[in-house]
Design an enzyme around this catalytic site. Structure first.
Site, PDB file in Angstrom:
ATOM      1  N   ASP A 182       0.839  -1.195   0.000  1.00  0.00           N
ATOM      2  CA  ASP A 182       0.000   0.000   0.000  1.00  0.00           C
ATOM      3  C   ASP A 182       0.877   1.249   0.000  1.00  0.00           C
ATOM      4  O   ASP A 182       1.964   1.236  -0.590  1.00  0.00           O
ATOM      5  CB  ASP A 182      -0.923  -0.046   1.221  1.00  0.00           C
ATOM      6  CG  ASP A 182      -2.294   0.546   0.949  1.00  0.00           C
ATOM      7  OD1 ASP A 182      -2.374   1.778   0.811  1.00  0.00           O
ATOM      8  OD2 ASP A 182      -3.264  -0.218   0.878  1.00  0.00           O
ATOM      9  N   HIS A 194      -3.609   5.797   3.655  1.00  0.00           N
ATOM     10  CA  HIS A 194      -4.365   4.608   3.259  1.00  0.00           C
ATOM     11  C   HIS A 194      -3.734   3.328   3.790  1.00  0.00           C
ATOM     12  O   HIS A 194      -4.421   2.444   4.327  1.00  0.00           O
ATOM     13  CB  HIS A 194      -4.430   4.591   1.726  1.00  0.00           C
ATOM     14  CG  HIS A 194      -5.355   3.589   1.132  1.00  0.00           C
ATOM     15  ND1 HIS A 194      -4.953   2.339   0.741  1.00  0.00           N
ATOM     16  CD2 HIS A 194      -6.673   3.669   0.823  1.00  0.00           C
ATOM     17  CE1 HIS A 194      -5.978   1.686   0.221  1.00  0.00           C
ATOM     18  NE2 HIS A 194      -7.035   2.475   0.257  1.00  0.00           N
ATOM     19  N   SER A 241     -11.355  -1.103  -0.318  1.00  0.00           N
ATOM     20  CA  SER A 241     -10.024  -1.194   0.280  1.00  0.00           C
ATOM     21  C   SER A 241     -10.092  -1.635   1.729  1.00  0.00           C
ATOM     22  O   SER A 241      -9.146  -2.255   2.234  1.00  0.00           O
ATOM     23  CB  SER A 241      -9.332   0.178   0.226  1.00  0.00           C
ATOM     24  OG  SER A 241      -8.814   0.450  -1.037  1.00  0.00           O
TER      25      SER A 241
END
Length: 525
Positions: free
Chosen positions: A163, A223, A410
């Protein structure tokens, strides 16, 4: 090889030395061994089996659980999986199962699990709770943890999070992170001033209007930190949130930077995370059993993605990927590659959440966060670890129910990845295909009622009733998956084979960084 020969070889190995990954401080493994009916019917044979079986394998006989069911205990430090295989290979044995410890039902003491605090959503971590009429898509982690919490922290299964990197200073992550790697080769994307290096921390991925890679202005998403928290935030530490994987360890691998990431970096990172060699880089000393890919883009799966996926699956590594957030359109790569566990997104009520994509490639679905209102606080976000910085890191925090709400496939994906990791702590010998089967066969049916989701096309489709052809086998159920894993005997080695359809080697991968997209679509969910 005959069963008896294989069992004798395994027995010799077990008696020679304590094997496996269990620590001496952990309870010794115990088994319930069911003898074959013909052995039980013959008193002399049954008596001989009761006496000889534990002696041959160096086990202690503790009595019987029922007629023809021996209770045997190993020595501290012995490998439960190897012992189970040796017992199952004995010609007098019909079946073997772990004698699971049973504990009182108890929740960890993380304050955000049961309810929100002054900064968090009122429903707390609703997605980990036992499902009920108001939230049928919750994954039942609270009962799953009574079956497995991932073993000891020092030896638990590793989940790699590919990520944007992580914030290692977050108190719910600091003690759960293994040394990772930064695979971003382009310094303009990496932001940290160089290319690939051994620092997977996230410096921020904020963008401005006129960004050369085509992104509009947006604050840093954090994220990777958010995904990592859902997999493995420190649990039962009286701080913040609970991670779905409890004691699972997280391997941070940075592949996404400012605006985008490149497929070439991602496939190299997949191989490295799985313990495979990557030219010019040190070998990963902590190979992962599960890869979490909350990213995607670029249409159909190509041979580059498929080759990497086949290679890591041949190592026994499970690949879990999010399907995308383009409002009910087709699933894109890498989630649509062969052998990937593709994860769709659900609302709290079990319907497809508005932004989640659909299609037959989806393996199963899990909560992805939705607001269920047109104004006011977001009611059902996926609360997780984050940072307070709008550009550069400022300090640790958790996502809430406002503009920072975590929404997107996600965030459904790490719930499945964590469950896959716990499945492997229950039954380490399962192949990637067998792990997927456990997850799918234990999934709960989607709720009835409402307009059914249709096959993906050129028109958006928002919230709709999931079907097995559009959202996968069902809704993730951690407790049921771990129960099923405990009675599943591995059939053999897993892995992929062959390449996929040819594609563009230089495919530009657009990350599923859902912050901007989720803000635009949160009221449509």
């Amino acid at each position: 090889m005959h069963k008896k020969t294989r069992g004798a070889a395994m027995a010799a190995l077990l008696l020679a030395s304590p094997l496996g990954t269990s620590l001496a401080a952990e309870p010794p493994p115990r088994f319930i061994v069911t003898l074959r009916s013909e052995a039980v019917a013959q008193a002399a044979a049954a008596t001989a089996a009761r006496a000889s079986l534990p002696q041959r394998l160096g086990l202690q006989a503790l009595g019987e659980a029922g007629a023809g069911q021996l209770v045997l205990r190993g020595r501290p430090g012995q490998d439960a999986v190897a012992l189970r295989q040796a017992l199952a290979a004995d010609p007098a044995v019909a079946a073997v199962q772990l004698d699971r410890p049973v504990r009182r039902h108890a929740l960890p003491n993380d304050p955000r699990l049961a309810r929100g605090d002054s900064l968090g959503p009122a429903v707390g971590q609703w997605y980990l709770q036992t499902p009920d009429a108001s939230r049928p898509s919750a994954i039942d982690a609270v009962r799953g943890w009574d079956l497995s919490r991932g073993g000891s922290l020092s030896s638990s299964v590793i989940v790699a999070v590919l990520d944007t990197g992580v914030r290692p200073d977050h108190p719910d992550l600091a003690d759960k992170l293994l040394p990772g790697y930064d695979f971003i080769s382009d310094p303009a994307i990496a932001i940290d001033g160089d290319g690939r290096d051994g620092d997977p921390s996230d410096p921020g991925d904020h963008t401005a209007d006129g960004d050369p890679f085509g992104c509009s202005a947006a604050p840093s998403s954090w994220h990777g930190t958010q995904v990592a928290g859902l997999v493995g935030a420190a649990t039962d530490n009286a701080v913040g949130m609970a991670g779905a994987g409890w004691n699972l360890r997280v391997l941070p691998v940075r592949v996404l930077g400012r605006c985008i990431g490149y497929q070439s970096d991602i496939v190299a990172a997949m191989r490295w995370a799985a313990g495979l060699p990557v030219s010019g880089l040190p070998t990963n000393p902590n190979p992962a059993r599960v890869l979490n890919l909350s990213l995607g883009g670029g249409g159909a799966c190509d041979s580059v993605y498929q080759g990497a996926i086949d290679a890591v699956r041949a190592q026994g590594v499970v690949v879990v990927a999010s399907v995308g957030n383009s409002n009910g359109r087709a699933v894109t790569a890498p989630a649509n590659c062969r052998g990937v566990i593709a994860v769709g997104g659900l609302r709290h009520d079990g319907q497809k959440v508005g932004y989640s994509d659909v299609g037959p490639e989806i393996s199963l679905s899990a909560p992805a966060g939705n607001c269920a209102n047109d104004s006011g606080p977001c009611l059902y976000p996926i609360s997780t670890t984050s940072d307070r910085g709008l550009a550069e890191p400022v300090g640790p925090t958790y996502t809430g129910d406002g503009a920072d709400a975590s929404l997107g496939t996600s965030f459904a994906t790490p719930l499945v990845a964590a469950t896959a990791g716990l499945v492997l702590t229950v039954q380490a010998g399962l192949s990637p295909d067998e792990v997927r089967q456990v997850l799918q066969r234990s999934a709960r049916s989607f709720p009835e009622g409402g307009t059914a989701c249709r096959a993906p096309g050129a028109v958006d489709q928002l919230a709709c009733r999931c079907t097995t052809s559009t959202c996968g086998a069902g809704m993730l159920d951690m407790a049921a998956a771990l129960q099923r894993a405990s009675t599943t005997v591995p059939a053999g080695e897993g892995g992929g084979g062959g390449g996929g359809a040819p594609g563009r080697l230089g495919l530009l991968v657009l990350a599923l960084l859902v912050v901007a997209a989720a803000r635009a679509t949160r009221r449509r969910a």
